[in-house]
Design a protein around this motif. Structure first.
Motif, PDB file in Angstrom:
ATOM      1  N   TRP A  59       0.794  -1.370  -0.032  1.00 29.63           N
ATOM      2  CA  TRP A  59      -0.111  -0.038  -0.023  1.00 29.63           C
ATOM      3  C   TRP A  59       0.769   1.374  -0.091  1.00 29.63           C
ATOM      4  O   TRP A  59       2.039   1.394   0.508  1.00 29.63           O
ATOM      5  CB  TRP A  59      -1.175   0.165   0.800  1.00 29.63           C
ATOM      6  CG  TRP A  59      -0.360   0.136   2.493  1.00 29.63           C
ATOM      7  CD1 TRP A  59      -0.041   0.989   3.294  1.00 29.63           C
ATOM      8  CD2 TRP A  59       0.150  -1.083   3.360  1.00 29.63           C
ATOM      9  NE1 TRP A  59       0.456   0.784   4.422  1.00 29.63           N
ATOM     10  CE2 TRP A  59       0.579  -0.315   4.457  1.00 29.63           C
ATOM     11  CE3 TRP A  59       0.062  -2.650   3.346  1.00 29.63           C
ATOM     12  CZ2 TRP A  59       1.134  -1.325   5.682  1.00 29.63           C
ATOM     13  CZ3 TRP A  59       0.379  -3.007   4.139  1.00 29.63           C
ATOM     14  CH2 TRP A  59       1.069  -2.639   5.483  1.00 29.63           C
ATOM     15  N   PRO A  66      -1.466   4.575   4.465  1.00 27.83           N
ATOM     16  CA  PRO A  66      -2.185   3.466   5.429  1.00 27.83           C
ATOM     17  C   PRO A  66      -3.737   3.416   5.078  1.00 27.83           C
ATOM     18  O   PRO A  66      -4.127   4.312   4.691  1.00 27.83           O
ATOM     19  CB  PRO A  66      -2.078   4.110   6.805  1.00 27.83           C
ATOM     20  CG  PRO A  66      -0.938   5.090   6.571  1.00 27.83           C
ATOM     21  CD  PRO A  66      -0.993   5.588   5.068  1.00 27.83           C
ATOM     22  N   LEU A  67      -4.331   2.414   5.284  1.00 29.54           N
ATOM     23  CA  LEU A  67      -5.813   2.265   5.299  1.00 29.54           C
ATOM     24  C   LEU A  67      -6.295   2.610   6.322  1.00 29.54           C
ATOM     25  O   LEU A  67      -6.001   2.859   7.549  1.00 29.54           O
ATOM     26  CB  LEU A  67      -6.156   0.847   5.277  1.00 29.54           C
ATOM     27  CG  LEU A  67      -5.733  -0.364   4.101  1.00 29.54           C
ATOM     28  CD1 LEU A  67      -6.142  -1.594   4.461  1.00 29.54           C
ATOM     29  CD2 LEU A  67      -6.409   0.226   2.731  1.00 29.54           C
ATOM     30  N   ALA A  82      -3.563  -4.166  12.820  1.00 30.90           N
ATOM     31  CA  ALA A  82      -3.727  -3.166  11.721  1.00 30.90           C
ATOM     32  C   ALA A  82      -2.862  -2.072  12.403  1.00 30.90           C
ATOM     33  O   ALA A  82      -2.182  -1.538  11.425  1.00 30.90           O
ATOM     34  CB  ALA A  82      -5.078  -2.860  11.767  1.00 30.90           C
ATOM     35  N   THR A  83      -2.879  -1.545  13.610  1.00 30.50           N
ATOM     36  CA  THR A  83      -2.211  -0.475  13.711  1.00 30.50           C
ATOM     37  C   THR A  83      -0.764  -0.642  13.808  1.00 30.50           C
ATOM     38  O   THR A  83       0.092   0.150  13.483  1.00 30.50           O
ATOM     39  CB  THR A  83      -2.573   0.011  15.334  1.00 30.50           C
ATOM     40  OG1 THR A  83      -2.502  -0.980  16.146  1.00 30.50           O
ATOM     41  CG2 THR A  83      -4.050   0.577  15.119  1.00 30.50           C
ATOM     42  N   HIS A  91      -1.708   1.136   9.667  1.00 33.20           N
ATOM     43  CA  HIS A  91      -3.232   1.554   9.276  1.00 33.20           C
ATOM     44  C   HIS A  91      -3.681   2.351  10.435  1.00 33.20           C
ATOM     45  O   HIS A  91      -3.147   2.285  11.701  1.00 33.20           O
ATOM     46  CB  HIS A  91      -4.010   0.267   9.049  1.00 33.20           C
ATOM     47  CG  HIS A  91      -3.220  -0.479   8.007  1.00 33.20           C
ATOM     48  ND1 HIS A  91      -2.915  -0.087   6.684  1.00 33.20           N
ATOM     49  CD2 HIS A  91      -2.965  -2.040   7.898  1.00 33.20           C
ATOM     50  CE1 HIS A  91      -2.624  -0.792   5.840  1.00 33.20           C
ATOM     51  NE2 HIS A  91      -2.396  -2.035   6.718  1.00 33.20           N
ATOM     52  N   ASP A 147     -11.664   3.687   4.190  1.00 28.82           N
ATOM     53  CA  ASP A 147     -11.237   2.694   3.201  1.00 28.82           C
ATOM     54  C   ASP A 147     -11.925   1.323   3.352  1.00 28.82           C
ATOM     55  O   ASP A 147     -12.603   0.652   2.651  1.00 28.82           O
ATOM     56  CB  ASP A 147      -9.819   2.266   3.270  1.00 28.82           C
ATOM     57  CG  ASP A 147      -9.034   3.572   2.671  1.00 28.82           C
ATOM     58  OD1 ASP A 147      -9.468   4.056   1.447  1.00 28.82           O
ATOM     59  OD2 ASP A 147      -8.128   3.981   3.450  1.00 28.82           O
TER      60      ASP A 147
END
Length: 122
Positions: free
Chosen positions: A9, A12-13, A37-38, A42, A89
């Motif tokens: 990516w 970040p999402l 995720a973090t 993200h 997103d």
């Protein structure tokens, strides 16, 4: 537009997770997911349709692990977040229509027994 394959990516999402009946359905699973995720860079928000006055303390334990908590106060979540300048997103929600429609029902939380007791006491 959806991506079929994501090999890397560029940014970040932005991930938004509902609280009632989503995170509360399996808190340990979502805590692990949020941490993963973090760690990967993200941004994770909790976005709930709750009114700010309906047991906001339920979300207190999550404030330290997510990037923010938003109460849309029964407004459609996508439009609400965009009004905050945030383009989400990925949305995780047990009620996907809450992202595009305002909620017109009675205030509710994951704790249906508490909700019923409060309604009976009105």
């Amino acid at each position: 537009m959806c991506l079929n394959t994501l090999t890397h990516w560029e940014k970040p999402l932005i991930i938004a997770i509902d609280f009632d009946n989503t995170i509360t359905a399996d808190p340990a699973l979502f805590r692990e997911y949020i941490n993963m995720a973090t760690r990967r860079g993200h941004v994770v928000y909790i976005v709930t349709a709750r009114l700010k006055t309906v047991h906001p303390e339920d979300l207190d334990p999550w404030r330290g692990i997510v990037d923010g908590v938003y109460f849309t106060e029964h407004k459609a979540k996508r439009a609400f977040m965009e009004a905050q300048g945030i383009k989400v997103d990925v949305m995780i929600d047990d009620c996907p229509e809450a992202w595009v429609e305002d909620y017109n029902g009675a205030p509710r939380t994951f704790d249906t027994e508490r909700d019923a007791q409060e309604k009976a006491g009105e």
